[in-house]
Design an enzyme around this catalytic site. Sequence first.
Site, PDB file in Angstrom:
ATOM      1  N   ASP B 644       0.858  -1.186   0.000  1.00 30.25           N
ATOM      2  CA  ASP B 644       0.000   0.000   0.000  1.00 30.25           C
ATOM      3  C   ASP B 644       0.890   1.231   0.000  1.00 30.25           C
ATOM      4  O   ASP B 644       2.062   1.159   0.383  1.00 30.25           O
ATOM      5  CB  ASP B 644      -0.932   0.013   1.221  1.00 30.25           C
ATOM      6  CG  ASP B 644      -2.114   0.975   1.026  1.00 30.25           C
ATOM      7  OD1 ASP B 644      -2.171   1.643  -0.025  1.00 30.25           O
ATOM      8  OD2 ASP B 644      -2.967   1.058   1.919  1.00 30.25           O
ATOM      9  N   GLU B 682      11.551   5.761  -8.959  1.00 24.39           N
ATOM     10  CA  GLU B 682      10.286   5.073  -9.153  1.00 24.39           C
ATOM     11  C   GLU B 682      10.079   4.131  -7.979  1.00 24.39           C
ATOM     12  O   GLU B 682      11.002   3.460  -7.544  1.00 24.39           O
ATOM     13  CB  GLU B 682      10.316   4.252 -10.450  1.00 24.39           C
ATOM     14  CG  GLU B 682      10.628   5.062 -11.677  1.00 24.39           C
ATOM     15  CD  GLU B 682       9.464   5.919 -12.131  1.00 24.39           C
ATOM     16  OE1 GLU B 682       8.503   6.080 -11.354  1.00 24.39           O
ATOM     17  OE2 GLU B 682       9.515   6.420 -13.260  1.00 24.39           O
ATOM     18  N   ASP B 714      -2.530  -2.582  -3.111  1.00 27.09           N
ATOM     19  CA  ASP B 714      -3.487  -1.525  -2.775  1.00 27.09           C
ATOM     20  C   ASP B 714      -2.843  -0.182  -3.133  1.00 27.09           C
ATOM     21  O   ASP B 714      -1.677  -0.135  -3.511  1.00 27.09           O
ATOM     22  CB  ASP B 714      -3.802  -1.605  -1.267  1.00 27.09           C
ATOM     23  CG  ASP B 714      -5.123  -0.943  -0.910  1.00 27.09           C
ATOM     24  OD1 ASP B 714      -5.622  -0.160  -1.735  1.00 27.09           O
ATOM     25  OD2 ASP B 714      -5.640  -1.198   0.178  1.00 27.09           O
ATOM     26  N   HIS B 848      -0.393  -0.710   4.852  1.00 26.87           N
ATOM     27  CA  HIS B 848      -0.949   0.623   5.022  1.00 26.87           C
ATOM     28  C   HIS B 848      -0.464   1.254   6.318  1.00 26.87           C
ATOM     29  O   HIS B 848      -0.012   2.386   6.353  1.00 26.87           O
ATOM     30  CB  HIS B 848      -2.479   0.533   5.014  1.00 26.87           C
ATOM     31  CG  HIS B 848      -3.154   1.761   5.515  1.00 26.87           C
ATOM     32  ND1 HIS B 848      -3.307   2.883   4.733  1.00 26.87           N
ATOM     33  CD2 HIS B 848      -3.686   2.063   6.730  1.00 26.87           C
ATOM     34  CE1 HIS B 848      -3.912   3.825   5.448  1.00 26.87           C
ATOM     35  NE2 HIS B 848      -4.145   3.345   6.658  1.00 26.87           N
TER      36      HIS B 848
END
Lengths: 376, 873
Positions: B644, B682, B714, B848
């Site tokens: 995430d 990147e 995600d 996350h």
Amino acid sequence: MDENFQDEQFTGVIKFTPPLYKQRYQFIKDLVGKYKPKKVADLGCADCTLLWMLKFCSCIEVLAGLDICASVMKEKMHRLSPLPGDYLQPTERSLTVTLHHGSVAHKDACMLGFDLVTCIELIEHLEQSELKKFPEVVFGFMSPSIVVISTPNSEFNPLLPGVTLFRHSDHKFEWNRAQFQSWALETARHYDYSVEFTGVGHPPKGMENVGFCTQIAVFVRKYPKASESSEKPTKAAYKTVFKAVYPSLKDEKYLQNAVVSEVIFTAQIIKQRLLDRLMSDHEEYNDDPTERKSKFKPSISCFSEDIGKLVVEKGTEPFVDGNVVYIPLTTIFSFPKVNQLCGTFEKLHKLVAGKVTLSSDGSAVMFATEHENEEN
Amino acid sequence: MTGRARARARGRPPGQESTIPSVGAASAQQTLPSQPPGFRQPQQPHVPPSVSEDPGGRGRQRGPQSVPQGPTGRRPEGLQISAGFQELSLADRGGRRRDFHDIGVNTRQAIQHVQESKTGSSGTIIKLTANYFRLMSRPQWALYQYHVGYNPEMEARRLRSALLFQHEELIGKTHAFDGSILFLPKNLGNKVTEVFSRTRNGEDVKITITLTNELPPTSPTCLQFYNIIFRRLLKMLNLQQIGRNYYNPSDPISIPDHRLMIWPGFTSSILQYEESIMLCTDVSYKVLRSETVLNFMYSLYYKVEEQRFRDACAKELIGLIVLTKYNNRTYRVDDIDWDANPRCTFRKADGSEISYVDYYKRQYNQEITDLNQPVLISQSKRKRGTLMPGPVVLIPELCFLTGLTEKMRNDFNMMKDLSNHTRLPPEQRKSEIGRLIEYIRKDDNVQKELRDWGLSFDSNLLSFTGRVIQGEKIFQSGNVFDYNPQFADWSKETRGAPLICAKPLDNWLLLYTRRNYEIANTLLQNLFKVTPSMGIRMNKATMIEVEDRTEAYLRVLQQSITPDTNIVVCVFSSSRKDKYDAIKKYLCTDCPIPSQCVLARTLSKPQTALAIATKIALQMNCKMGGELWSVEIPLKQVMVVGIDCYHDTLSGKHSIAGFVANLNQTMTRWFSRCVVQGRGQEIVDGLKACLQTALRDWFKWNKYLPSRIIVYRDGVGDGQLHTLVNYEVPQFLDCLKSIGKDYNPRLTVIVVKKRVNARFFAQSGGTLKNPPPGTVVDVEVTRPEWYDFFIVSQVARSGCVAPTHYNVIYDTSNLKPDHLQRLTYKLCHMYYNWSGVIRVPAPCQYAHKLAFLVGQSIHREPNLMLSDRLYYL
């Protein structure tokens, strides 16, 4: 006039800066700034650009547009709708914008009572029969205080490349200055208007004799209108294609929203200040905003300052009783924004009743002190 | 528990970032009032269109406009919409040049085993309805696409339109024209039609209208076209566009305490779904504030100290979306330029110089009263007309705030107020959604427009069947627990049961301030009460009183931590982020030790003290590498990865990607690393490195490499799928190749999306309810070109439950869709900070959490010593 014709030595290609259409619109805007009309109608409003510009003029309360072609109006009419910002902070002025589909050769009662009627590059599109009826409809029937008519000056045409007969294929005629002025003078005389001539789009140096690219006549009615009782058409000749009513504080609903919202917001600040003050008995509190110097100094009188002063002046102290903070309505009324919105204390009382929790005698706004520590 | 702020952590995959010009911001800041401000323009909305009577024709030049049939490789998806239409359609959506629906990314065709069917089979059937309406067209309906050419060539779009529509009798009243491509609901009869028009200059123009395409209702061009038409309809209904959606301003909900106003509205999109073309519409609420940015700055000024004022402004405002007073545009605040003010000048499109004050006065009659206010800078990524993209300057006094600030989000009472208005239970939501269709059916003009195009909408919500897959059994150290599937929560069932792996608290620190001594002591006593049954061995903590200052905390930590220290617990008296950040940063980087922060207030309520202590004990155990529970995972040798992103708006726009992968078969231990994306880097390069270390650590733990790798990705924004498929997936494959010649694991990449507009309602008796956890939908509302499905895994206590969308974009696993769906659901049970089922697979939620901690507090990669523990929970 600040349009400058950017052409030192005339090369044969004419370019107006700002573009001519903008100069025409600016001419109307300046006129509106000067005469402050409340009701303005644009005949032949096309894609509503002029109306869109005029809706920002704060003196105007009624804007109407009329065009013979409904689809061209519809294409961009939604930009005449109120913006989110208009709903978020409704202003004092009311504004209604209406678009009608119809011909300037027909009378419709919806065009009565206007202060200013503009006909920008309209008359040259009229057929002979329509042009004949036009003065009677605009000057005789609508009879606004001011009429502005603009039309191409055919004497300028030789300077425009590629223009053979008319500037636009739909033009039914293009007049020189003498033709336009004699038509205008005759119309003015017949309907008791005075008329002055001007224009936009200066000719290049050395060619001044051709006159403005666009010629404009400004008609002003000589006498205040005697009565409204002139013959009224029985049935509507125009079809309404768009109508937008802007939110305004003149509308009770918006006024109440604004007042309630202001009262609660102000009361919250007062309550917070009060609780902070009570807290500061326990803790050191050295945060005096007045002593700070800053480049960024709010230059508008800021509410938090006002509250401090006013509360002291009036001696109507808000107070805490148990878990409830009481803030007298008189304190809130003394706050400039609330005061300005309501005008009278009675009005304030009336507007907030039922919308804000008031003490039993209705003299103070009540708030619970709980949750104060739940900052997270 | 620790009271950390919730924020949206949405990252972007590579490829989208290249246009962020840090240079632009810098150059905008250098501008002083007297200098010409280079290339910044204020936005010039509604620049009146150039009128062709202007001799010399100042038409706007737009490249592909005069090129017949303009796809020419611009869009790899092969959409046949010209640049002009793209602009039309995308400008209608809010002006971004991106396709939010990822149309044309066809990933299913490359996945062999789902060519025939992508549906699962297990579970019980459930009747569902969803917020979709079928778009219907009459039989043999087609859209006729024409190319319109002009001879001599005409440049201005308006002129081209005007000339063409001189022939309305031929073309008809119903049309869509972008200056080059014409769409009609009817066939003109001939392949080529020639007509003549005359310009205002008296020039005769030959117009050639050539039929280029007869589009079936399902062609991608038609879809784009439906959306354009639908937006027209919404405008006709007098709905106001804000951002991507449309709102009804006439009946707002106002929350005066916070100067908030909420407009009800709709999201809408028309797409090709599994069986048919449908309109997906949902209720949307726009939070607006009747407060300008300047008002907000004033009140902030009185709340913070002078020297912190600018920082406080930056913190509160940057990243917010503002709405300009004078037009209907929204902008994101990217920077505040304190050196500029409204008296600064800029160059208008016509080359003249004007100050902001004069510009807004003249153009919009807007008075700017405070001439000392700074200006807001918005980095516009879109091209506006002929203006170059670049920073846009906004005046705080003329901008309204929209949305909620962090502070409001943290205000429990306010959020409760808000959710009372916006969280609609299923039945109510359904009727609100139905209102849009009702509006459409009742408005004559809208009906006429639809009829003219030969289109209509089904009046009923889409109905279909889904499946509810079986609930899981929770295994915890020899015990098996069932939970009530209605609640999807087993905290009661497992309370006091021994953990799978309990880490001892032999040597640990408990820091507190003098004021909180009692509270800290109570916490200690409560921990003694709750830990034995869990199997956690605990010694008395080293209690240390600290002065409530950041430096004091850090000094104590430096002095007291020994190599034997298991964990540090801090009891804070208030949630000061700077203190929290400093401690976390020190303990995650310089001195890698798990830590647990807790607010005194959380501990202070006697009635919840034991429950809180239990929760803290579990959390501490996970942070030290303990394991709580597991579910049955039949698949062997599988490594599950969760990724995430967190998008850091404050400290120089870093993106942070969290990467979490299981280390053991039972998926109770996890490897966690993150990527802090530097300038010009990147994120995927960092992800490759993460995958390599994860595989190395896996090998250390298991003595073999996984034979399957399943990546749950995600943090992918709308319209970024293309980049992911073409760039990120190949990089993963490359990375796996580099591990060894013979190593050839099966790879599955699944894009996880929480923010979807789809809502499902379960028909139960006469009413609608939320579908139960475990509901899987893989028919009707999925997309034919994808291998995708929805799972409702969590329970919503109020309002409507939001399903999570899973899109398998790469898959060589040969796993049956049913197995993949069930594995995904199982993984939603494995998040140790919540004894219940969550919205996404646990590794995604861990990733996350990690990315959020690093993005908010640490700002660099944590020490790898911690990577085998869930130290960030």
